[in-house]
Scaffold this active site. Sequence first.
Site, PDB file in Angstrom:
ATOM      1  CD1 TRP A 179      68.851 -72.124 -88.208  1.00 53.87           C
ATOM      2  CD2 TRP A 179      69.328 -70.137 -87.289  1.00 53.87           C
ATOM      3  NE1 TRP A 179      69.831 -71.539 -88.969  1.00 53.87           N
ATOM      4  CE2 TRP A 179      70.149 -70.310 -88.427  1.00 53.87           C
ATOM      5  CE3 TRP A 179      69.458 -68.961 -86.562  1.00 53.87           C
ATOM      6  CZ2 TRP A 179      71.068 -69.360 -88.859  1.00 53.87           C
ATOM      7  CZ3 TRP A 179      70.372 -68.001 -86.978  1.00 53.87           C
ATOM      8  CH2 TRP A 179      71.168 -68.213 -88.108  1.00 53.87           C
ATOM      9  CG  PHE A 216      62.718 -70.662 -95.232  1.00 54.47           C
ATOM     10  CD1 PHE A 216      62.016 -69.510 -95.546  1.00 54.47           C
ATOM     11  CD2 PHE A 216      63.040 -71.536 -96.271  1.00 54.47           C
ATOM     12  CE1 PHE A 216      61.628 -69.239 -96.850  1.00 54.47           C
ATOM     13  CE2 PHE A 216      62.668 -71.274 -97.572  1.00 54.47           C
ATOM     14  CZ  PHE A 216      61.962 -70.114 -97.867  1.00 54.47           C
ATOM     15  CD  GLU A 217      65.036 -74.764 -93.807  1.00 51.05           C
ATOM     16  OE1 GLU A 217      65.260 -74.354 -92.655  1.00 51.05           O
ATOM     17  OE2 GLU A 217      65.405 -74.147 -94.841  1.00 51.05           O
ATOM     18  CG  ASP A 277      72.825 -56.217 -87.635  1.00 53.51           C
ATOM     19  OD1 ASP A 277      72.051 -55.736 -86.786  1.00 53.51           O
ATOM     20  OD2 ASP A 277      73.998 -56.549 -87.401  1.00 53.51           O
ATOM     21  CB  THR A 278      70.207 -58.915 -93.109  1.00 49.25           C
ATOM     22  OG1 THR A 278      69.710 -60.175 -92.629  1.00 49.25           O
ATOM     23  CG2 THR A 278      71.700 -58.822 -92.877  1.00 49.25           C
ATOM     24  CG  HIS A 316      67.873 -64.179 -93.670  1.00 48.27           C
ATOM     25  ND1 HIS A 316      68.605 -64.265 -94.822  1.00 48.27           N
ATOM     26  CD2 HIS A 316      67.476 -65.432 -93.391  1.00 48.27           C
ATOM     27  CE1 HIS A 316      68.658 -65.520 -95.213  1.00 48.27           C
ATOM     28  NE2 HIS A 316      67.966 -66.250 -94.373  1.00 48.27           N
TER      29      HIS A 316
HETATM   30  C1  DLZ Z   1      69.450 -67.963 -91.854  1.00 47.69           C
HETATM   31  C2  DLZ Z   1      68.621 -67.804 -90.620  1.00 47.69           C
HETATM   32  C3  DLZ Z   1      68.689 -66.621 -89.860  1.00 47.69           C
HETATM   33  C4  DLZ Z   1      69.568 -65.474 -90.237  1.00 47.69           C
HETATM   34  N1  DLZ Z   1      67.983 -66.465 -88.737  1.00 47.69           N
HETATM   35  C5  DLZ Z   1      67.168 -67.482 -88.334  1.00 47.69           C
HETATM   36  C6  DLZ Z   1      66.398 -67.354 -87.147  1.00 47.69           C
HETATM   37  O1  DLZ Z   1      66.448 -66.361 -86.409  1.00 47.69           O
HETATM   38  N2  DLZ Z   1      65.595 -68.392 -86.822  1.00 47.69           N
HETATM   39  C7  DLZ Z   1      65.493 -69.538 -87.577  1.00 47.69           C
HETATM   40  O2  DLZ Z   1      64.725 -70.437 -87.210  1.00 47.69           O
HETATM   41  N3  DLZ Z   1      66.222 -69.673 -88.684  1.00 47.69           N
HETATM   42  C8  DLZ Z   1      67.056 -68.695 -89.079  1.00 47.69           C
HETATM   43  N4  DLZ Z   1      67.803 -68.826 -90.209  1.00 47.69           N
HETATM   44  C9  DLZ Z   1      67.747 -70.126 -90.941  1.00 47.69           C
HETATM   45  C10 DLZ Z   1      66.548 -70.240 -91.907  1.00 47.69           C
HETATM   46  O3  DLZ Z   1      65.342 -70.519 -91.218  1.00 47.69           O
HETATM   47  C11 DLZ Z   1      66.812 -71.405 -92.887  1.00 47.69           C
HETATM   48  O4  DLZ Z   1      67.109 -72.588 -92.176  1.00 47.69           O
HETATM   49  C12 DLZ Z   1      67.962 -71.118 -93.850  1.00 47.69           C
HETATM   50  O5  DLZ Z   1      67.746 -69.879 -94.497  1.00 47.69           O
HETATM   51  C13 DLZ Z   1      68.101 -72.243 -94.918  1.00 47.69           C
HETATM   52  O6  DLZ Z   1      66.906 -72.322 -95.710  1.00 47.69           O
END
Ligand code: DLZ
Length: 161
Positions: free
Chosen positions: A29, A64-65, A92-93, A95
Amino acid sequence: MATKNLSEYDLASVPSAEGMKFGIVVAEWNYQITGALAQGAMETLQKHGANDNDIIVKHVPGTFELPLGGQFMAEYTHVDAIILLGCVIQGDTRHFDFICDGVTQGTMDLNLKYNKPFIFGVLTTDNEQQSLDRAGGRLGNKGDEAAVTAIKMLALKSELK
Ligand code: DLZ
């Protein structure tokens, strides 16, 4: 208070990284940013004497991973320290909060569970520009800071063992 430049540090305070083995886990990401963090971390490890063959780089889908990717490194490779690199940008959320909470606690848990440094190289910013500033931009590169931290923590471990 002025924000610290993440790439500025006292060179003399960094021990040699020769012989140390590193894992780098990079979130896909915001890869424009996390790829730059990874490049900074690699270059800094090499600058301090780490051998190319002693650095393993792997990717995970998102920040998250990162803790599980780091745990895989600890379980299935022979690395001494693991650098986790990600970038979470406020949206906006809620998360953002959930990802930041998860990766922060997950990383701390790994440090204590494995008795190895798992370095928190995660940018958590309000917008993309703040992250770019810290991924090789005007405030340096968080990857550099993460690499220096990994080297210092391994040197401390060797000193105390
Ligand atoms: C879903 C998501 C969102 C909205 N934003 C980010 C972010 O800004 N940076 C990032 O590294 N990952 C984001 N993710 C993905 C989550 O880290 C994760 O891969 C998903 O929720 C699947 O578990």
